[in-house]
Design a protein around this motif. Structure first.
Motif, PDB file in Angstrom:
ATOM      1  N   PRO A  58       0.797  -1.231   0.000  1.00  0.00           N
ATOM      2  CA  PRO A  58       0.000   0.000   0.000  1.00  0.00           C
ATOM      3  C   PRO A  58       0.826   1.277   0.000  1.00  0.00           C
ATOM      4  O   PRO A  58       0.452   2.251  -0.666  1.00  0.00           O
ATOM      5  CB  PRO A  58      -0.826  -0.128   1.287  1.00  0.00           C
ATOM      6  N   ASP A  59       1.966   1.291   0.715  1.00  0.00           N
ATOM      7  CA  ASP A  59       2.761   2.519   0.743  1.00  0.00           C
ATOM      8  C   ASP A  59       3.423   2.791  -0.599  1.00  0.00           C
ATOM      9  O   ASP A  59       3.523   3.938  -1.035  1.00  0.00           O
ATOM     10  CB  ASP A  59       3.784   2.487   1.875  1.00  0.00           C
ATOM     11  N   GLU A  60       3.853   1.735  -1.303  1.00  0.00           N
ATOM     12  CA  GLU A  60       4.433   1.926  -2.627  1.00  0.00           C
ATOM     13  C   GLU A  60       3.362   2.362  -3.617  1.00  0.00           C
ATOM     14  O   GLU A  60       3.619   3.202  -4.501  1.00  0.00           O
ATOM     15  CB  GLU A  60       5.106   0.641  -3.092  1.00  0.00           C
ATOM     16  N   PHE A  61       2.166   1.792  -3.488  1.00  0.00           N
ATOM     17  CA  PHE A  61       1.042   2.228  -4.319  1.00  0.00           C
ATOM     18  C   PHE A  61       0.834   3.731  -4.144  1.00  0.00           C
ATOM     19  O   PHE A  61       0.668   4.472  -5.127  1.00  0.00           O
ATOM     20  CB  PHE A  61      -0.217   1.459  -3.928  1.00  0.00           C
ATOM     21  N   ALA A  62       0.823   4.195  -2.899  1.00  0.00           N
ATOM     22  CA  ALA A  62       0.575   5.608  -2.623  1.00  0.00           C
ATOM     23  C   ALA A  62       1.673   6.494  -3.198  1.00  0.00           C
ATOM     24  O   ALA A  62       1.390   7.560  -3.771  1.00  0.00           O
ATOM     25  CB  ALA A  62       0.440   5.831  -1.125  1.00  0.00           C
ATOM     26  N   GLY A 138       4.684  18.268  -0.976  1.00  0.00           N
ATOM     27  CA  GLY A 138       5.697  17.349  -0.478  1.00  0.00           C
ATOM     28  C   GLY A 138       5.333  15.920  -0.815  1.00  0.00           C
ATOM     29  O   GLY A 138       4.264  15.650  -1.368  1.00  0.00           O
ATOM     30  N   PRO A 139       6.204  14.989  -0.470  1.00  0.00           N
ATOM     31  CA  PRO A 139       5.960  13.582  -0.786  1.00  0.00           C
ATOM     32  C   PRO A 139       4.986  12.937   0.189  1.00  0.00           C
ATOM     33  O   PRO A 139       4.671  13.499   1.246  1.00  0.00           O
ATOM     34  CB  PRO A 139       7.354  12.956  -0.646  1.00  0.00           C
ATOM     35  N   VAL A 140       4.518  11.761  -0.168  1.00  0.00           N
ATOM     36  CA  VAL A 140       3.718  10.945   0.741  1.00  0.00           C
ATOM     37  C   VAL A 140       4.625  10.389   1.833  1.00  0.00           C
ATOM     38  O   VAL A 140       5.722   9.913   1.565  1.00  0.00           O
ATOM     39  CB  VAL A 140       3.054   9.784  -0.033  1.00  0.00           C
ATOM     40  N   ASP A 141       4.167  10.474   3.056  1.00  0.00           N
ATOM     41  CA  ASP A 141       4.875   9.854   4.174  1.00  0.00           C
ATOM     42  C   ASP A 141       4.435   8.398   4.255  1.00  0.00           C
ATOM     43  O   ASP A 141       3.287   8.105   4.587  1.00  0.00           O
ATOM     44  CB  ASP A 141       4.539  10.587   5.467  1.00  0.00           C
ATOM     45  N   ARG A 142       5.346   7.485   3.943  1.00  0.00           N
ATOM     46  CA  ARG A 142       4.979   6.068   3.913  1.00  0.00           C
ATOM     47  C   ARG A 142       4.410   5.602   5.256  1.00  0.00           C
ATOM     48  O   ARG A 142       3.563   4.711   5.298  1.00  0.00           O
ATOM     49  CB  ARG A 142       6.188   5.215   3.540  1.00  0.00           C
TER      50      ARG A 142
END
Length: 226
Positions: A58-62, A138-142
């Motif tokens: 899920p975090d890589e998907f995001a 900014g980026p997504v915080d995994r």
């Protein structure tokens, strides 16, 4: 304001836990509807395929979805929300739940900025993956991206918040991301579900109206759980 409490008269309060993608949104997902607004439907479909069949986390998907959605605006999110193929009767079911003195919440892996729009529909709480505020800077915080285990943890936190026992929870879901939470509650309704929930649901519903799925809770069980 609703006050937490364990019982209403002679019966315990119930917490109804709803998935979003494929459950409240029939045959689609927040990511799909958002991507449609941006013209990147094919790209998100490939990510969905990798998530469902190739083990994409899920975090890589995001993180990869964030790249596709770099120009996303609040207006596009609103259009995606309004245009999503929602089940009929969601507001009515949640009004019924509230009228009984019970609770309803939505827990999803999808972005928080999408699911929180369900609060005005009557949900007591919504929980989604934590994304940066729009417009993205900014980026997504995994660490803020939810997974299946997090859905169970959040359900437990909601039980504590509302004074409800896990034994008095009901889950509604459709896919493998709901399997853990289905296994953790005594009653679960599979809504337009795939094979991942076979044996985990006490009731099964296929159709387009949440009122019909909700009514199954007053009917005999479909069968013993595995």
């Amino acid at each position: 304001m609703d006050s937490p409490g364990k019982h209403i008269g002679d019966r315990p309060r119930t917490l109804h836990l709803f998935d979003l993608d494929g459950t409240l949104i029939r045959g689609s997902a927040a990511a799909v509807e958002i991507s449609r607004q941006l013209g990147v439907s094919a790209e998100i479909a490939e990510l969905e395929r990798e998530f469902l069949t190739a083990g994409l986390a899920p975090d890589e998907f995001a993180v990869r979805a964030r790249e596709l959605w770099s120009e996303l605006t609040a207006a596009q999110v609103e259009a995606a929300f309004e245009g999503a193929p929602w089940l009929a009767g969601i507001r009515e079911v949640w009004e019924t739940i509230r009228g009984r003195g019970d609770y309803c919440a939505v827990i999803t892996l999808s972005p928080d900025f999408f699911v929180e729009r369900l609060l005005p529909w009557g949900a007591h709480a919504t929980h989604g993956s934590r994304w940066p505020a729009l417009p993205f800077t900014g980026p997504v915080d995994r660490a803020g991206i939810l997974d299946t285990a997090a859905k169970v943890r959040i359900a437990q936190e909601l039980c504590a918040r509302f004074g409800v026992r896990p034994a008095d929870c009901v889950a509604f879901g459709d896919s493998m991301s709901d399997a853990a939470i289905f296994a953790s509650v005594p009653r679960a309704v599979a809504v337009n579900a795939d094979h991942h929930l076979a044996g985990l649901a006490t009731h099964t519903y296929t159709g387009g109206d949440l009122r019909e799925a909700f009514a199954l809770l007053d009917a005999p069980l479909d069968g013993p759980r595995a």
